[in-house]
Design a protein around this motif. Structure first.
Motif, PDB file in Angstrom:
ATOM      1  N   ASP A 103      19.669 -32.138  82.869  1.00 29.82           N
ATOM      2  CA  ASP A 103      18.719 -32.288  81.537  1.00 29.82           C
ATOM      3  C   ASP A 103      17.346 -32.260  81.918  1.00 29.82           C
ATOM      4  OD1 ASP A 103      21.064 -32.791  80.161  1.00 29.82           O
ATOM      5  OD2 ASP A 103      21.128 -34.926  79.938  1.00 29.82           O
ATOM      6  N   PRO A 107      16.220 -28.401  80.016  1.00 27.25           N
ATOM      7  CA  PRO A 107      16.055 -29.472  78.715  1.00 27.25           C
ATOM      8  C   PRO A 107      16.921 -28.696  77.521  1.00 27.25           C
ATOM      9  CG  PRO A 107      13.915 -29.242  79.693  1.00 27.25           C
ATOM     10  CD  PRO A 107      14.777 -28.212  80.498  1.00 27.25           C
ATOM     11  N   GLY A 108      17.841 -29.587  77.028  1.00 25.61           N
ATOM     12  CA  GLY A 108      18.762 -28.919  75.993  1.00 25.61           C
ATOM     13  C   GLY A 108      19.761 -28.194  76.080  1.00 25.61           C
ATOM     14  N   VAL A 111      23.455 -29.741  75.924  1.00 23.81           N
ATOM     15  CA  VAL A 111      23.643 -29.743  74.491  1.00 23.81           C
ATOM     16  C   VAL A 111      24.093 -28.404  73.939  1.00 23.81           C
ATOM     17  CG1 VAL A 111      23.187 -30.049  72.001  1.00 23.81           C
ATOM     18  CG2 VAL A 111      22.508 -31.738  74.033  1.00 23.81           C
TER      19      VAL A 111
END
Length: 219
Positions: A103, A107-108, A111
């Motif tokens: 993460d 980043p992201g 997800v």
């Protein structure tokens, strides 16, 4: 004749806990060992599944799945056959990192990976690619195991592989693949084929994330 005489049952069992599972480290195809809890989980699952009238036991060749399958083999007295097509998703550059490290560095991305079956971790595999890798094994079993109708085949593998193979067997649209969530260690999925043959297998999802419940092990 039993009403299930022509039904092929397929159980997909996730391996027991590893040290990396316990600390949320991304394993992918890195070959990790079961913890003592993981070995107990495997024995408990074996006691639960031994009554399922299994005729074949096929496992990923990664140790955590192979060792889980060996616990079943001892109870069911069926040899374990290894097949590398059942290996976990290759996570590429994420392998060896904790969830927090992924993460931080990407980043992201986790997800996006969870929500998009087309998403491929850097130098890794997408969920669609994993499903396509494993699906031929089930088709081969369909063609070769004339004794399968009315009986059970057990595959011992990994959470990501099991979700991808299940979605592929059910022929889910890619946007619906994320509907199949994570599996706890030594939880299993059960599917049954009610169709007339390999080209119309008629797969149904009977059970998702069932467990013998040795210890809390929630993802």
């Amino acid at each position: 004749m039993s009403k299930n005489a022509g039904v092929r049952t397929l159980i997909l069992l996730r391996h027991g806990q590893t040290e990396w599972n316990a600390v949320d480290r991304m394993q992918g195809q890195i070959d990790t060992d079961l913890t003592e809890l993981g070995r107990r989980q495997a024995k408990e699952a074996a006691r639960e599944l031994v009554s399922r009238n299994a005729i074949a036991l096929i496992a990923s060749d990664l140790k955590r799945a192979h060792d889980t399958a060996l616990a079943l083999s001892e109870h069911a007295e069926i040899p374990v056959v290894l097949d590398p097509r059942l290996r976990e998703t290759s996570l590429g550059d994420w392998e060896g990192l904790t969830h927090l490290e992924v993460d931080s560095d990407y980043p992201g991305a986790r997800v996006a990976w969870r929500l998009d079956a087309h998403y491929r971790p850097p130098n890794g595999e997408s969920k669609l690619e994993v499903g396509a890798r494993a699906l031929p094994l089930v088709r081969e079993l369909f063609a070769e195991r004339q004794d399968w109708p009315g009986r059970t085949i057990i595959l011992v593998a990994h959470g990501g592989l099991i979700a991808a193979l299940t979605a592929a067997l059910l022929d889910l649209p890619p946007q619906n693949w994320p509907a199949l969530g994570g599996l706890a260690n030594t939880s299993w999925v059960q599917l049954s084929s009610h169709g007339p043959g390999i080209d119309q297998p008629g797969w149904r999802l009977d059970v998702w994330n069932a467990a013998a419940k040795v210890a809390p092990d929630v993802l």
